[in-house]
Design a protein around this motif. Sequence first.
Motif, PDB file in Angstrom:
ATOM      1  N   GLU A  53       0.831  -1.203   0.000  1.00 43.68           N
ATOM      2  CA  GLU A  53       0.000   0.000   0.000  1.00 43.68           C
ATOM      3  C   GLU A  53       0.870   1.259   0.000  1.00 43.68           C
ATOM      4  OE1 GLU A  53      -3.636   2.003   2.632  1.00 43.68           O
ATOM      5  OE2 GLU A  53      -2.976  -0.050   3.013  1.00 43.68           O
ATOM      6  N   GLY A  54       1.967   1.216   0.761  1.00 42.90           N
ATOM      7  CA  GLY A  54       2.846   2.378   0.824  1.00 42.90           C
ATOM      8  C   GLY A  54       3.594   2.631  -0.466  1.00 42.90           C
ATOM      9  N   ALA A  55       3.780   1.585  -1.291  1.00 41.04           N
ATOM     10  CA  ALA A  55       4.522   1.730  -2.552  1.00 41.04           C
ATOM     11  C   ALA A  55       3.623   2.085  -3.731  1.00 41.04           C
ATOM     12  CB  ALA A  55       5.274   0.436  -2.854  1.00 41.04           C
ATOM     13  N   LEU A  56       2.331   2.215  -3.509  1.00 38.18           N
ATOM     14  CA  LEU A  56       1.424   2.545  -4.611  1.00 38.18           C
ATOM     15  C   LEU A  56       1.755   3.917  -5.187  1.00 38.18           C
ATOM     16  CD1 LEU A  56      -2.022   1.265  -3.275  1.00 38.18           C
ATOM     17  CD2 LEU A  56      -0.822   0.473  -5.326  1.00 38.18           C
ATOM     18  N   PRO A  57       1.856   4.045  -6.506  1.00 36.60           N
ATOM     19  CA  PRO A  57       2.174   5.350  -7.124  1.00 36.60           C
ATOM     20  C   PRO A  57       1.068   6.374  -6.929  1.00 36.60           C
ATOM     21  CG  PRO A  57       2.584   3.530  -8.658  1.00 36.60           C
ATOM     22  CD  PRO A  57       1.806   2.976  -7.509  1.00 36.60           C
ATOM     23  N   ASP A  58      -0.188   5.912  -6.840  1.00 37.98           N
ATOM     24  CA  ASP A  58      -1.317   6.837  -6.752  1.00 37.98           C
ATOM     25  C   ASP A  58      -2.377   6.230  -5.837  1.00 37.98           C
ATOM     26  OD1 ASP A  58      -3.322   8.647  -7.034  1.00 37.98           O
ATOM     27  OD2 ASP A  58      -3.555   8.426  -9.207  1.00 37.98           O
ATOM     28  N   LYS A  59      -2.357   6.600  -4.562  1.00 40.18           N
ATOM     29  CA  LYS A  59      -3.294   6.010  -3.592  1.00 40.18           C
ATOM     30  C   LYS A  59      -4.723   6.504  -3.798  1.00 40.18           C
ATOM     31  CE  LYS A  59       0.086   5.239   0.114  1.00 40.18           C
ATOM     32  NZ  LYS A  59       1.237   5.755  -0.636  1.00 40.18           N
ATOM     33  N   GLU A  60      -4.870   7.708  -4.325  1.00 40.48           N
ATOM     34  CA  GLU A  60      -6.207   8.254  -4.512  1.00 40.48           C
ATOM     35  C   GLU A  60      -7.000   7.467  -5.542  1.00 40.48           C
ATOM     36  OE1 GLU A  60      -6.080  12.375  -5.366  1.00 40.48           O
ATOM     37  OE2 GLU A  60      -5.198  12.950  -3.431  1.00 40.48           O
ATOM     38  N   ASN A  61      -6.319   6.929  -6.532  1.00 39.88           N
ATOM     39  CA  ASN A  61      -6.983   6.155  -7.574  1.00 39.88           C
ATOM     40  C   ASN A  61      -6.633   4.669  -7.450  1.00 39.88           C
ATOM     41  OD1 ASN A  61      -8.286   8.321  -9.038  1.00 39.88           O
ATOM     42  ND2 ASN A  61      -6.224   8.946  -9.660  1.00 39.88           N
ATOM     43  N   SER A  62      -6.655   4.171  -6.224  1.00 44.20           N
ATOM     44  CA  SER A  62      -6.316   2.773  -5.965  1.00 44.20           C
ATOM     45  C   SER A  62      -7.392   2.127  -5.109  1.00 44.20           C
ATOM     46  CB  SER A  62      -4.961   2.658  -5.257  1.00 44.20           C
ATOM     47  OG  SER A  62      -3.928   3.239  -6.028  1.00 44.20           O
ATOM     48  N   CYS A  63      -7.510   0.811  -5.256  1.00 43.89           N
ATOM     49  CA  CYS A  63      -8.417   0.029  -4.422  1.00 43.89           C
ATOM     50  C   CYS A  63      -7.863  -1.382  -4.309  1.00 43.89           C
ATOM     51  CB  CYS A  63      -9.833   0.021  -5.006  1.00 43.89           C
ATOM     52  SG  CYS A  63      -9.975  -0.792  -6.611  1.00 43.89           S
ATOM     53  N   VAL A  64      -8.494  -2.200  -3.475  1.00 42.85           N
ATOM     54  CA  VAL A  64      -8.064  -3.578  -3.310  1.00 42.85           C
ATOM     55  C   VAL A  64      -9.213  -4.512  -3.675  1.00 42.85           C
ATOM     56  CG1 VAL A  64      -6.334  -3.083  -1.556  1.00 42.85           C
ATOM     57  CG2 VAL A  64      -8.676  -3.620  -0.873  1.00 42.85           C
ATOM     58  N   MET A  65      -8.855  -5.726  -4.086  1.00 45.26           N
ATOM     59  CA  MET A  65      -9.823  -6.782  -4.376  1.00 45.26           C
ATOM     60  C   MET A  65      -9.482  -7.958  -3.471  1.00 45.26           C
ATOM     61  SD  MET A  65     -10.500  -8.810  -7.956  1.00 45.26           S
ATOM     62  CE  MET A  65     -10.722  -7.289  -8.892  1.00 45.26           C
ATOM     63  N   ILE A  66     -10.459  -8.477  -2.756  1.00 44.22           N
ATOM     64  CA  ILE A  66     -10.233  -9.552  -1.798  1.00 44.22           C
ATOM     65  C   ILE A  66     -11.168 -10.732  -2.101  1.00 44.22           C
ATOM     66  CG2 ILE A  66      -9.341  -8.103   0.062  1.00 44.22           C
ATOM     67  CD1 ILE A  66     -12.124  -7.919   1.213  1.00 44.22           C
ATOM     68  N   PRO A  67     -10.859 -11.931  -1.593  1.00 36.64           N
ATOM     69  CA  PRO A  67     -11.708 -13.093  -1.881  1.00 36.64           C
ATOM     70  C   PRO A  67     -13.102 -12.988  -1.268  1.00 36.64           C
ATOM     71  CG  PRO A  67      -9.533 -13.777  -1.133  1.00 36.64           C
ATOM     72  CD  PRO A  67      -9.626 -12.313  -0.884  1.00 36.64           C
ATOM     73  N   ASP A  68     -13.189 -12.486  -0.038  1.00 36.31           N
ATOM     74  CA  ASP A  68     -14.486 -12.371   0.625  1.00 36.31           C
ATOM     75  C   ASP A  68     -14.390 -11.345   1.748  1.00 36.31           C
ATOM     76  OD1 ASP A  68     -13.402 -13.773   2.991  1.00 36.31           O
ATOM     77  OD2 ASP A  68     -13.515 -15.551   1.719  1.00 36.31           O
ATOM     78  N   VAL A  69     -15.509 -11.090   2.396  1.00 36.20           N
ATOM     79  CA  VAL A  69     -15.581 -10.044   3.427  1.00 36.20           C
ATOM     80  C   VAL A  69     -14.681 -10.363   4.613  1.00 36.20           C
ATOM     81  CG1 VAL A  69     -17.140  -8.792   4.979  1.00 36.20           C
ATOM     82  CG2 VAL A  69     -17.954  -9.534   2.741  1.00 36.20           C
ATOM     83  N   SER A  70     -14.481 -11.648   4.906  1.00 39.74           N
ATOM     84  CA  SER A  70     -13.688 -12.020   6.078  1.00 39.74           C
ATOM     85  C   SER A  70     -12.234 -11.579   5.964  1.00 39.74           C
ATOM     86  CB  SER A  70     -13.734 -13.537   6.272  1.00 39.74           C
ATOM     87  OG  SER A  70     -13.117 -14.204   5.181  1.00 39.74           O
ATOM     88  N   CYS A  71     -11.773 -11.265   4.766  1.00 41.45           N
ATOM     89  CA  CYS A  71     -10.374 -10.860   4.563  1.00 41.45           C
ATOM     90  C   CYS A  71     -10.167  -9.365   4.734  1.00 41.45           C
ATOM     91  CB  CYS A  71      -9.908 -11.273   3.163  1.00 41.45           C
ATOM     92  SG  CYS A  71     -10.026 -13.032   2.828  1.00 41.45           S
ATOM     93  N   HIS A  72     -11.245  -8.619   5.000  1.00 44.83           N
ATOM     94  CA  HIS A  72     -11.120  -7.161   5.024  1.00 44.83           C
ATOM     95  C   HIS A  72     -10.634  -6.666   6.381  1.00 44.83           C
ATOM     96  CE1 HIS A  72     -12.897  -2.946   5.281  1.00 44.83           C
ATOM     97  NE2 HIS A  72     -11.965  -2.891   4.350  1.00 44.83           N
ATOM     98  N   SER A  73      -9.454  -6.125   6.411  1.00 46.10           N
ATOM     99  CA  SER A  73      -8.892  -5.482   7.612  1.00 46.10           C
ATOM    100  C   SER A  73      -7.517  -4.952   7.264  1.00 46.10           C
ATOM    101  CB  SER A  73      -8.777  -6.474   8.778  1.00 46.10           C
ATOM    102  OG  SER A  73      -7.886  -7.518   8.458  1.00 46.10           O
ATOM    103  N   GLY A  74      -7.138  -3.872   7.949  1.00 49.58           N
ATOM    104  CA  GLY A  74      -5.768  -3.390   7.837  1.00 49.58           C
ATOM    105  C   GLY A  74      -5.465  -2.498   6.659  1.00 49.58           C
ATOM    106  N   THR A  75      -6.477  -1.861   6.028  1.00 52.98           N
ATOM    107  CA  THR A  75      -6.202  -0.948   4.927  1.00 52.98           C
ATOM    108  C   THR A  75      -7.259   0.152   4.890  1.00 52.98           C
ATOM    109  OG1 THR A  75      -5.896  -0.754   2.522  1.00 52.98           O
ATOM    110  CG2 THR A  75      -7.519  -2.344   3.292  1.00 52.98           C
ATOM    111  N   ASN A  76      -6.851   1.313   4.381  1.00 52.96           N
ATOM    112  CA  ASN A  76      -7.792   2.427   4.216  1.00 52.96           C
ATOM    113  C   ASN A  76      -8.326   2.513   2.794  1.00 52.96           C
ATOM    114  OD1 ASN A  76      -7.486   3.353   6.916  1.00 52.96           O
ATOM    115  ND2 ASN A  76      -5.558   4.355   6.360  1.00 52.96           N
TER     116      ASN A  76
END
Length: 386
Positions: A348-371
């Motif tokens: 997340e810290g190495a992303l070139p553009d955090k404003e235009n970034s998102c994450v994709m996860i397998p399911d809801v249970s994996c969601h934690s630790g990111t803004n």
Amino acid sequence: MRNIINALAIAFLVFIFTFYVDGEMGVILIAFLLAAPLFSLFFALYSRKRVHVSFDCDAYVKKGTELTVNVKVEKEGKFPLSFIEIKFAASPGFRQNDKTYRLSILTESETEFTISFPAEIGGNAEISVESVYACGFLGFMKFRAKTPLPEPKGIGIIPDIPEITASSQLFRSIADSVLTSDNDEDNDTVMLFAANTFPGYEHREYVQGDPIKRINWKLSSKKSKLMVRLDEAASAVQPCLVLDLFRSSSAETLSSLKKEEKLLQAVFGLITLLINQGIACTFVYRNYNGDIATENVDNPDYPMQLLLKVLSVKSVPEQRVDISLIDGSCCTYIIATTDLSGSFAQIEGALPDKENSCVMIPDVSCHSGTNLQAWYLTEDNNFKLV
């Protein structure tokens, strides 16, 4: 323990037969039971150094079908071998086959047979020979073969890739980002063209198979032939998908495989949708050699080729994909990961553009630790925001 009980039972029956039924025949039986193990021991010790096991199978199999494995057992020399016991092992992507295969090679120099493993979970899997034994005297004795076991074979289990509709909210947000960046780029091109009488991009003549999206229509009309912008200029209007199949060393293997399969379905479902809608994208993943590979996906046939490349990569625990080499020219970044905890903060810290970034996860249970915004693929093949 079971062999000891069986041996004692046979000894007891011989004792009864010798002293209470027929003494002469009992002596013959005793002699046979003493000689047979010695001969059997010789055959088993001889065989353990002269038996070679190999197997072959396809590199890929579709989920829900069976992988056929062709097994070959060869012997050295012409002397008959004892019974050979072979046991296979398969990673959790396959339904487990605990059957032990026993055979003997007498006059022939080799023998072949086939076994099958049903593929149940998409992802990278493995088939291997767990053990080879030379057995003697009705299975009472067996010795591990001294010849080397064949190398395990990596198998890619191809998951079902869902068909995602263009009404998906995640796709619409990516398309809007691409459209906005494309308009900005065209405006810059017009300004540069007005000032320098030539567009501000490197161009070449159109070749069949080039994406229509890269055609510079203004320059094409001026030159009376189709001209396309090169990849470097077009990259600014492409989304970037980064695949991070992270597996914790403490995680249960079967659970990790199921998460990886869900993520692969979501990622390649999205890539297929983008290509079908005329949007090329940049795909970042870890290749077979362990290096970080970046590929431009602009052909409808290419997503399946990329999927096969990903499936050929064996999972390495505690290893993240490195995005430090990614430039900031893409319009949006989608980080597909199986785990948002711990070392994901480095990605997340190495992303070139955090404003235009998102994450994709397998399911809801994996969601934690990111803004960052987190998306997952629902059962009805639609992306939903956590």
